[in-house]
Design a protein around this motif. Structure first.
Motif, short mmCIF file in Angstrom:
data_model
loop_
_atom_site.label_atom_id
_atom_site.label_comp_id
_atom_site.label_asym_id
_atom_site.label_seq_id
_atom_site.Cartn_x
_atom_site.Cartn_y
_atom_site.Cartn_z
N LYS A 3 0.84 -1.20 0.00
CA LYS A 3 0.00 0.00 0.00
C LYS A 3 0.88 1.26 0.00
O LYS A 3 1.85 1.36 0.75
CB LYS A 3 -0.86 -0.03 1.27
CG LYS A 3 -1.93 1.02 1.31
CD LYS A 3 -2.86 0.74 2.49
CE LYS A 3 -3.75 1.91 2.80
NZ LYS A 3 -4.45 2.49 1.67
N GLY A 4 0.55 2.18 -0.87
CA GLY A 4 1.26 3.46 -0.90
C GLY A 4 2.59 3.44 -1.65
O GLY A 4 3.29 4.44 -1.69
N ASP A 19 -6.01 -5.75 -1.78
CA ASP A 19 -6.40 -5.55 -0.38
C ASP A 19 -7.05 -6.81 0.21
O ASP A 19 -8.14 -6.76 0.80
CB ASP A 19 -7.36 -4.36 -0.26
CG ASP A 19 -6.67 -3.07 -0.67
OD1 ASP A 19 -5.43 -3.00 -0.56
OD2 ASP A 19 -7.36 -2.15 -1.13
N ARG A 38 -12.97 1.67 -8.54
CA ARG A 38 -12.09 1.98 -7.40
C ARG A 38 -10.61 1.96 -7.77
O ARG A 38 -9.74 2.05 -6.92
CB ARG A 38 -12.40 1.11 -6.18
CG ARG A 38 -12.46 -0.37 -6.43
CD ARG A 38 -12.49 -1.12 -5.12
NE ARG A 38 -11.21 -0.97 -4.42
CZ ARG A 38 -10.87 -1.68 -3.36
NH1 ARG A 38 -11.69 -2.53 -2.83
NH2 ARG A 38 -9.68 -1.52 -2.80
N ASP A 50 -10.93 9.47 -5.81
CA ASP A 50 -9.93 9.20 -4.79
C ASP A 50 -9.64 7.70 -4.62
O ASP A 50 -9.74 7.16 -3.51
CB ASP A 50 -10.40 9.81 -3.45
CG ASP A 50 -9.21 10.02 -2.51
OD1 ASP A 50 -8.07 10.02 -3.00
OD2 ASP A 50 -9.43 10.16 -1.30
N PRO A 51 -9.30 7.02 -5.72
CA PRO A 51 -9.02 5.58 -5.61
C PRO A 51 -7.71 5.35 -4.87
O PRO A 51 -6.82 6.20 -4.90
CB PRO A 51 -8.88 5.15 -7.08
CG PRO A 51 -8.38 6.37 -7.77
CD PRO A 51 -8.99 7.55 -7.05
N ASP A 52 -7.60 4.19 -4.21
CA ASP A 52 -6.34 3.87 -3.53
C ASP A 52 -5.29 3.44 -4.55
O ASP A 52 -4.10 3.54 -4.30
CB ASP A 52 -6.53 2.68 -2.58
CG ASP A 52 -7.43 3.05 -1.43
OD1 ASP A 52 -7.48 4.24 -1.10
OD2 ASP A 52 -8.08 2.14 -0.88
N ILE A 53 -5.78 2.92 -5.67
CA ILE A 53 -4.86 2.31 -6.64
C ILE A 53 -4.90 3.08 -7.95
O ILE A 53 -5.97 3.46 -8.44
CB ILE A 53 -5.26 0.84 -6.88
CG1 ILE A 53 -5.07 0.04 -5.58
CG2 ILE A 53 -4.45 0.22 -8.02
CD1 ILE A 53 -5.59 -1.36 -5.65
N GLN A 100 2.44 11.89 -5.68
CA GLN A 100 2.63 10.65 -4.93
C GLN A 100 3.14 10.95 -3.51
O GLN A 100 2.73 10.30 -2.56
CB GLN A 100 3.60 9.73 -5.69
CG GLN A 100 3.90 8.41 -5.01
CD GLN A 100 2.66 7.54 -4.80
OE1 GLN A 100 1.54 7.92 -5.15
NE2 GLN A 100 2.84 6.39 -4.21
N HIS A 126 0.17 9.30 -1.64
CA HIS A 126 0.56 7.90 -1.32
C HIS A 126 -0.40 6.87 -1.90
O HIS A 126 -0.95 6.04 -1.18
CB HIS A 126 0.67 7.70 0.20
CG HIS A 126 1.60 8.66 0.85
ND1 HIS A 126 2.96 8.61 0.63
CD2 HIS A 126 1.37 9.71 1.67
CE1 HIS A 126 3.52 9.59 1.31
NE2 HIS A 126 2.59 10.28 1.93
N LYS A 127 -0.63 6.94 -3.19
CA LYS A 127 -1.44 5.92 -3.86
C LYS A 127 -0.58 4.66 -4.04
O LYS A 127 0.65 4.72 -3.99
CB LYS A 127 -1.88 6.42 -5.23
CG LYS A 127 -2.71 7.70 -5.20
CD LYS A 127 -4.08 7.44 -4.64
CE LYS A 127 -4.90 8.70 -4.53
NZ LYS A 127 -6.11 8.52 -3.71
N THR A 128 -1.26 3.55 -4.28
CA THR A 128 -0.54 2.33 -4.66
C THR A 128 -0.53 2.35 -6.19
O THR A 128 -1.59 2.28 -6.82
CB THR A 128 -1.29 1.10 -4.13
OG1 THR A 128 -1.49 1.27 -2.73
CG2 THR A 128 -0.51 -0.18 -4.39
#
Ligand SMILES: Nc1ncnc2c1ncn2[C@@H]1O[C@H](COP(=O)(O)OP(=O)(O)OP(=O)(O)O)[C@@H](O)[C@H]1O
Length: 321
Positions: A26-27, A61, A76, A153-156, A182, A186-188
């Protein structure tokens, strides 16, 4: 976190991806590099299920992507491609707000988010919100593509040669923008690129592919230090490897305190890399430079001798870790 375990993809008799495994915590920022046709884009597209994998497991995840509804999965995950894929009949604001609208965000929240992203990506709202994709330069369109990918605002974030079609100056600017983004968000991220300097500049983890397989993976420094074979060595620039390694390190971490002697005439910012410092020394025919902070106040100095010593020390510590 993204995990690929023994993943393969066959198109009929063609094995596009052959038993690959890698993890992006992650991140973290992972770059896939390799010669044309080695399976990079297919790998990326299997993560958001634009292409279904044939074997192995892809886990996001903690949950297999195969268990997600593909449409919900893609909402997402931000996805940026070389030709942007912007909708030609929608203006910039509408393009950026695509996914939040699909997710049925209230109109005021969509507007707020679009404006926030446009500001963040240096696309002044008054100038750009109502423009159409054909009225944008390549670099502007690509920034809109990045804003659209980030809108919900996706994590990935998956990026397939996002800056491949741009001139070197615009490309460099967008790389710097992505690095800033980044550092803040802190996206993946998984990035496919043909530009090794881009990969080295941005990635925490490099995956080098050839003929559908992973030849080597690790941190940029570890690969530069010990390429597994001639193929990785040549991908990393062969003889240029020393310079590329110097480009991973900032002067501020390696300068000496200001000495009693007069400051050197050539002055460089402490944000420069060792490679940039070396270039200044070559350009200015000098073996010592003064290092200044962002207020242009001298804070240290760097000699050619120290630069070589520090680069070597960095190599040693990379090979020990
Ligand atoms: N839809 C498809 N049908 C059949 N073969 C495909 C398909 N998509 C990709 N391939 C094949 O899979 C292999 C890997 O292609 P892929 O696009 O993943 O490579 P790449 O490393 O991204 O290449 P490039 O750097 O040129 O974009 C190639 O041999 C390609 O021809």
């Amino acid at each position: 976190m993204i995990e690929l375990h023994n993943v393969a993809k066959r198109f009929g008799d063609t094995v596009a991806v052959d038993d690959i495994s890698f993890t992006v915590p992650k991140g973290k920022f992972c770059a896939l590099v390799g010669t044309s046709g080695c399976g990079k884009s297919t790998t990326l597209r299997m993560i958001n299920r634009l292409t279904e994998h044939s074997d192995g497991e892809i886990i996001l995840d903690g949950q297999a992507v195969a268990a997600y509804n593909p449409v919900q999965l893609r909402r997402r995950i931000g996805y940026v491609i070389q030709d942007t894929g912007l909708f030609p009949h929608w203006n910039v604001a509408r393009n950026i707000g695509t996914v939040p609208r699909l997710l049925k965000w209230p109109a005021s929240k969509v507007r707020e988010r679009v404006e926030e992203l446009m500001q963040f990506l240096n696309l002044p709202i008054g100038e750009f919100a109502h423009k159409y994709p054909h009225q944008l330069s390549g670099g502007q369109a690509q920034r809109v593509g990045v804003a659209r990918a980030l809108a919900a605002d996706p994590d990935i974030l998956l990026m397939d040669e996002p800056f491949g079609a741009l001139d070197p100056i615009t490309r460099e600017k967008l790389q710097a923008m992505l690095a800033r983004l980044q550092a803040r968000l802190h996206k993946t991220v998984v990035l496919v690129t043909h530009d090794m300097d881009e990969a080295l500049r941005l990635a925490d983890h490099l995956v080098v592919m050839r003929d559908g397989k992973i030849v080597q993976q690790g941190s940029p420094l570890a690969l530069l230090q010990k390429p597994a074979n001639d193929f990785v060595d040549s991908m990393l620039g062969g003889l240029e490897r020393g310079l590329k390694q110097a480009s991973l390190t900032r002067v501020r971490d390696h300068m000496a305190p200001l000495g009693p002697t007069l400051p050197a005439q050539s002055r460089i910012p402490d944000t420069y890399t060792l490679r940039q410092a070396l270039s200044v020394m070559l350009r200015d025919h000098c073996e010592r430079v003064t290092v200044a902070d962002k207020h242009d106040v001298p804070v240290g100095e760097l000699s050619l001798r120290r630069l070589v010593k520090e680069a070597h020390a960095q190599q040693e510590s990379a090979s020990e870790s």
